[in-house]
Scaffold this active site. Structure first.
Site, PDB file in Angstrom:
ATOM      1  CB  SER A 106     -52.400   6.011  43.371  1.00  5.02           C
ATOM      2  OG  SER A 106     -52.365   6.262  41.990  1.00  5.02           O
ATOM      3  CG  ASP A 154     -48.463  12.653  41.183  1.00  4.24           C
ATOM      4  OD1 ASP A 154     -48.900  12.303  40.070  1.00  4.24           O
ATOM      5  OD2 ASP A 154     -48.913  12.213  42.263  1.00  4.24           O
ATOM      6  CG  HIS A 211     -48.097   8.823  41.427  1.00  3.65           C
ATOM      7  ND1 HIS A 211     -49.214   9.532  41.815  1.00  3.65           N
ATOM      8  CD2 HIS A 211     -48.474   7.517  41.464  1.00  3.65           C
ATOM      9  CE1 HIS A 211     -50.209   8.701  42.060  1.00  3.65           C
ATOM     10  NE2 HIS A 211     -49.777   7.465  41.857  1.00  3.65           N
TER      11      HIS A 211
END
Length: 298
Positions: free
Chosen positions: A147, A240, A270
């Site tokens: 991320s 996501d 995600h």
């Protein structure tokens, strides 16, 4: 969506990055509730990398490691630390056979861009300089992250190329946040997906950029020249907001002559690999380690 993951969605905590202190406490609580990783096969050591300011790191050293990974945690640039990342860093080291140097970089909004990148880059330089001490080949150093950490890894690769900095063997980008503009199809349409959605990402970029305009080192998707970068493994989740910017970045790397392995995980969202009981999560985590092991081998 994958049925094993979907069953957990009603129980997932809401992430509110508009309140950074509460969000950090919440993530720390979730991490503390997870099982403690088995580190019997690893030497684990907390160190401080000399920089301005100093950067805390946690080093996970398997026996007879060939290379090392400088690893940046996720958390939207706002949340996360060495403790919340402990499970993932230990597992990466154990499964890949690489020394993992987990970076406790400064977080936004107190420390906006480029603080986190400066910290991560300082750790990269330190890792290369101390490769012999760490028991690894200085030509086998990778960068990676999940991320926001994936953003930092991609930005480190760009910066090292531009500044003729430390040699990077490989970049391991797991669902990275690369584009502040939120103009892709997935960014515009996944407005209420679990954990990461349009509002969360908007808050993330607001905290990280502060009053600065986005540059390629802040948002690597803005880089126009991707040539000469290290080979990459890019993993994306189907549901996501980051999905399409990650796929586009991978394709642009390929078009620039960079070897890329792109894995789009169907039915995932995600960060859903944190649901460890799901079979797809186990495959995702195993793939990250396998990709790193291949990249740092022979």
């Amino acid at each position: 969506m994958d049925p094993e993951l979907e069953a957990f969605i009603p129980f997932l905590p809401q992430v509110d990055l508009n309140d950074p202190l509460t969000a950090r406490k919440h993530l720390a609580g979730l991490a503390a509730a997870r099982p403690t990783p088995d580190v019997a096969g690893l030497e684990v050591e907390d160190r401080v990398v000399p920089a301005d300011p100093e950067v805390p790191v946690r080093i996970y050293r398997p026996h007879q490691a060939q290379g090392a990974l400088v690893w940046m945690h996720g958390g939207g640039f706002v949340m996360g630390d060495l403790d919340t990342e402990h499970l993932w860093a230990a597992r990466l080291a154990d499964d890949s056979g690489a020394v993992v140097v987990s970076v406790g970089y400064r977080r936004a909004p107190e420390h906006p861009f480029p603080a986190a990148l400066d910290d991560a880059y300082a750790v990269l330089a330190w890792t290369v300089e101390h490769a012999v001490e760490l028991g690894v080949d200085p030509e086998r150093i990778a960068v990676g992250g999940h991320s926001a950490g994936g953003n930092l890894a991609a930005a480190m690769a760009l910066r090292a190329r531009d500044e003729q900095g430390p040699p990077i063997r490989f970049q391991l980008l797991n669902q990275p946040g690369l584009d502040d503009r939120q103009q892709t199809w997935s960014a515009r349409n996944f407005t209420d997906t679990p954990w990461m959605n349009h509002d969360t990402i908007a808050a993330m970029w607001r905290h990280y950029l502060g009053s600065r305009p986005a540059t390629p080192y802040a948002a690597p998707a803005r880089a126009t020249d991707l040539s000469g970068l290290p080979p990459a493994y890019v993993a994306t989740a189907e549901f996501d907001p980051n999905r399409d910017e990650d796929i586009d970045y991978a394709v642009r790397l390929l078009q620039a002559g960079v070897p890329v392995e792109l894995h789009q995980w169907a039915g995932t969202f995600h960060g859903s690999q944190a649901i460890l009981s799901a079979e797809v999560s186990q495959r995702q985590i195993a793939e990250l380690s396998a990709a790193l092991r291949r990249a740092l081998a022979g």
